[in-house]
Design an enzyme around this catalytic site. Structure first.
Site, PDB file in Angstrom:
ATOM      1  CG  ASP A  67      -0.261  -0.371   2.518  1.00  0.00           C
ATOM      2  OD1 ASP A  67       0.976  -0.334   2.574  1.00  0.00           O
ATOM      3  OD2 ASP A  67      -0.967  -0.690   3.489  1.00  0.00           O
ATOM      4  CG  ASN A 135      -9.056  -0.894  11.896  1.00  0.00           C
ATOM      5  OD1 ASN A 135      -8.160  -1.573  11.397  1.00  0.00           O
ATOM      6  ND2 ASN A 135      -9.502   0.222  11.322  1.00  0.00           N
ATOM      7  CG  HIS A 137      -5.852  -1.730   8.822  1.00  0.00           C
ATOM      8  ND1 HIS A 137      -6.012  -0.545   9.508  1.00  0.00           N
ATOM      9  CD2 HIS A 137      -4.507  -1.878   8.679  1.00  0.00           C
ATOM     10  CE1 HIS A 137      -4.834  -0.024   9.762  1.00  0.00           C
ATOM     11  NE2 HIS A 137      -3.898  -0.810   9.278  1.00  0.00           N
ATOM     12  CD  GLU A 142      -8.791   1.473   7.681  1.00  0.00           C
ATOM     13  OE1 GLU A 142      -8.689   0.549   8.494  1.00  0.00           O
ATOM     14  OE2 GLU A 142      -8.404   2.631   7.913  1.00  0.00           O
TER      15      GLU A 142
HETATM   16  C1  GLP Z   1      -0.512   0.424   8.739  1.00  0.00           C
HETATM   17  C2  GLP Z   1      -0.196  -0.301   7.410  1.00  0.00           C
HETATM   18  C3  GLP Z   1      -0.322  -1.779   7.566  1.00  0.00           C
HETATM   19  C4  GLP Z   1       0.291  -2.190   8.885  1.00  0.00           C
HETATM   20  C5  GLP Z   1      -0.579  -1.693   9.998  1.00  0.00           C
HETATM   21  C6  GLP Z   1       0.000  -1.911  11.381  1.00  0.00           C
HETATM   22  O1  GLP Z   1      -1.458   1.414   8.631  1.00  0.00           O
HETATM   23  N1  GLP Z   1      -0.904   0.134   6.264  1.00  0.00           N
HETATM   24  O2  GLP Z   1       0.282  -2.427   6.464  1.00  0.00           O
HETATM   25  O3  GLP Z   1       0.373  -3.582   8.977  1.00  0.00           O
HETATM   26  O4  GLP Z   1      -0.988  -0.365   9.800  1.00  0.00           O
HETATM   27  O5  GLP Z   1       1.068  -1.057  11.624  1.00  0.00           O
HETATM   28  P1  GLP Z   1       2.115  -1.245  12.781  1.00  0.00           P
HETATM   29  O6  GLP Z   1       2.982  -2.409  12.386  1.00  0.00           O
HETATM   30  O7  GLP Z   1       2.888   0.036  12.828  1.00  0.00           O
HETATM   31  O8  GLP Z   1       1.351  -1.515  14.026  1.00  0.00           O
END
Ligand code: GLP
Length: 241
Positions: A67, A135, A137, A142
């Site tokens: 992404d 959440n 995702h 989402e």
């Molecule tokens: C982000 C990314 C995800 C990631 C998630 C968790 O927004 N788009 O790919 O896995 O949120 O992030 P983190 O590893 O910093 O908790």
């Protein structure tokens, strides 16, 4: 699902990096699905060390990132393009022409999404690394009453922007939109490697792995995939039996 819990993040990161190394030793031309966020940085560190020790080469591999924020140029220090260069690409032998990133600055974002889907169709992902949002995702898919299969533009939820505000000066600076690979593309990967760390993710880990399969928790759809490897630290796995 194959779930393993680790006593330390160090061991977890090493294990994850070893899985990539084993795949690339067996198939140097493998296609790797890569993720951003705070979770994978330790894994990328281990990969860099293994590369420096001559144990891991990305020379023939292809990569696809999950992404990107809409409106952040690749030079912006919070863009995922910048992140990937900083934490992995600048330190290993991956060829620039084999790196696939979404362009969140594209004038025509719909065309950018189609371009990505065509590339993905030509180079199926062998292993997809995933983190997990609070959440549920995955990528930037989402929770919603329906989900999209292919790459698409997404309106980020307030909770996601708040969670990611720690990387920006304030929540207002976090882009409101992103482009993300869809759930269909993620589920097409041969193997999925879900990595989750931290006590604050324990509840969503339990919900995603053992709760109902629902678009309201996108990660729960991973329960439908035949080859999912889940790596958790003790804190993230503490609510599992
Ligand atoms: C982000 C990314 C995800 C990631 C998630 C968790 O927004 N788009 O790919 O896995 O949120 O992030 P983190 O590893 O910093 O908790």
């Amino acid at each position: 699902m194959n779930i393993t819990q680790f006593n330390s993040k160090e061991e977890l990161d090493q294990h994850a990096a070893e899985l990539f190394a084993a795949l690339l030793a067996h198939n140097p031309q493998a296609t790797l699905g890569l993720a951003t966020g705070s979770t994978p940085t330790g894994i990328y560190e281990k990969m860099i060390k293994m590369h420096q020790a001559g144990r891991l080469s990305f020379n023939e591999a292809a990569t696809f990132n999950l992404d990107e924020y809409v409106g952040l140029p690749p030079g912006h220090d919070q863009s995922y393009a910048y992140y990937m260069n900083k934490y992995l690409f600048n330190h290993v032998d991956v060829r620039r022409e084999h790196i696939h990133l979404l362009d969140g600055m594209a004038d025509d974002l719909a065309a950018e999404c189609s371009r990505y889907d065509q590339l993905l169709a030509a180079k199926p992902i062998d292993i997809q690394l995933l983190g997990l949002g609070h959440n549920g995702h995955i990528g930037f898919n989402e929770p919603d009453h329906s989900l999209q299969g292919g790459t698409h533009i997404v309106e980020l939820k307030a909770e996601t922007r708040e969670a990611n505000a720690r990387f920006f000066e304030s929540v207002d600076q976090v882009p409101a939109k992103a482009v993300t690979m869809g759930i269909g593309s993620i589920l097409k990967a041969d193997t999925i490697l879900l990595v989750v760390k931290g006590a604050d993710k324990a509840e969503i880990v339990k919900e995603a792995l053992t709760g109902p399969i629902t678009t309201e928790c996108p990660a729960s759809l991973l329960q439908t995939h035949a080859k999912v490897i889940v790596l958790l630290d003790r804190e993230a796995g503490r609510l599992l039996d």
